[in-house]
Write a protein that holds these residues in place. Sequence first.
Motif, mmCIF file in Angstrom:
data_model
loop_
_atom_site.group_PDB
_atom_site.id
_atom_site.type_symbol
_atom_site.label_atom_id
_atom_site.label_comp_id
_atom_site.label_asym_id
_atom_site.label_seq_id
_atom_site.Cartn_x
_atom_site.Cartn_y
_atom_site.Cartn_z
ATOM 1 N N ALA A 5 3.360 -12.536 -19.497
ATOM 2 C CA ALA A 5 3.243 -11.757 -18.259
ATOM 3 C C ALA A 5 2.031 -12.192 -17.443
ATOM 4 C CB ALA A 5 3.127 -10.273 -18.582
ATOM 5 N N SER A 6 2.111 -11.985 -16.136
ATOM 6 C CA SER A 6 0.994 -12.326 -15.259
ATOM 7 C C SER A 6 0.041 -11.156 -15.058
ATOM 8 C CB SER A 6 1.519 -12.800 -13.909
ATOM 9 O OG SER A 6 2.281 -11.767 -13.302
ATOM 10 N N ARG A 7 0.507 -9.944 -15.442
ATOM 11 C CA ARG A 7 -0.374 -8.774 -15.339
ATOM 12 C C ARG A 7 -0.062 -7.811 -16.479
ATOM 13 N NH1 ARG A 7 2.005 -4.408 -11.894
ATOM 14 N NH2 ARG A 7 4.151 -5.008 -11.556
ATOM 15 N N ALA A 8 -0.981 -6.905 -16.719
ATOM 16 C CA ALA A 8 -0.868 -5.971 -17.839
ATOM 17 C C ALA A 8 0.208 -4.915 -17.596
ATOM 18 C CB ALA A 8 -2.203 -5.291 -18.089
ATOM 19 N N SER A 9 0.900 -4.556 -18.666
ATOM 20 C CA SER A 9 1.885 -3.475 -18.605
ATOM 21 C C SER A 9 1.209 -2.127 -18.728
ATOM 22 C CB SER A 9 2.897 -3.617 -19.741
ATOM 23 O OG SER A 9 3.543 -4.853 -19.684
ATOM 24 N N GLY A 19 -2.732 -3.762 -22.306
ATOM 25 C CA GLY A 19 -1.594 -4.132 -23.134
ATOM 26 C C GLY A 19 -0.699 -5.019 -22.292
ATOM 27 N N GLU A 20 -0.518 -6.264 -22.722
ATOM 28 C CA GLU A 20 0.172 -7.241 -21.895
ATOM 29 C C GLU A 20 1.203 -8.025 -22.700
ATOM 30 O OE1 GLU A 20 -1.497 -11.224 -19.982
ATOM 31 O OE2 GLU A 20 -2.316 -9.437 -19.007
ATOM 32 N N ARG A 21 2.377 -8.220 -22.128
ATOM 33 C CA ARG A 21 3.390 -9.055 -22.760
ATOM 34 C C ARG A 21 2.909 -10.505 -22.748
ATOM 35 N NH1 ARG A 21 7.962 -8.682 -19.512
ATOM 36 N NH2 ARG A 21 7.631 -10.822 -18.899
ATOM 37 N N GLN A 22 3.299 -11.276 -23.727
ATOM 38 C CA GLN A 22 2.792 -12.635 -23.941
ATOM 39 C C GLN A 22 2.817 -13.505 -22.688
ATOM 40 O OE1 GLN A 22 1.401 -13.459 -26.790
ATOM 41 N NE2 GLN A 22 0.973 -15.568 -26.244
#
Length: 76
Positions: free
Chosen positions: A23-27, A18-21
């Motif tokens: 972002a460089s890495r997944a949350s 699950g990753e913010r649009q």
Amino acid sequence: MSKNDYNVYQGSDGKWRGERQDASRASVVGTTQQGVFQATRELAQKAQSEVSIHRGDNGKIRAKHSYGNDPKSTKG
């Protein structure tokens, strides 16, 4: 999509992310799509943004869920 929107997708290693649009890495990282979606949904609800769920086999979007960023209320 805004920069605060999230994507749930399967990485090349088989794990769901699950990753913010922007972002460089997944949350959120996990082994099941459902588990990652639920954790990502909580983040999207706090940010009043949208979650796009991608298919594991071809990466196409199969569902979108919006949490408070709709421009106006509509009937039906």
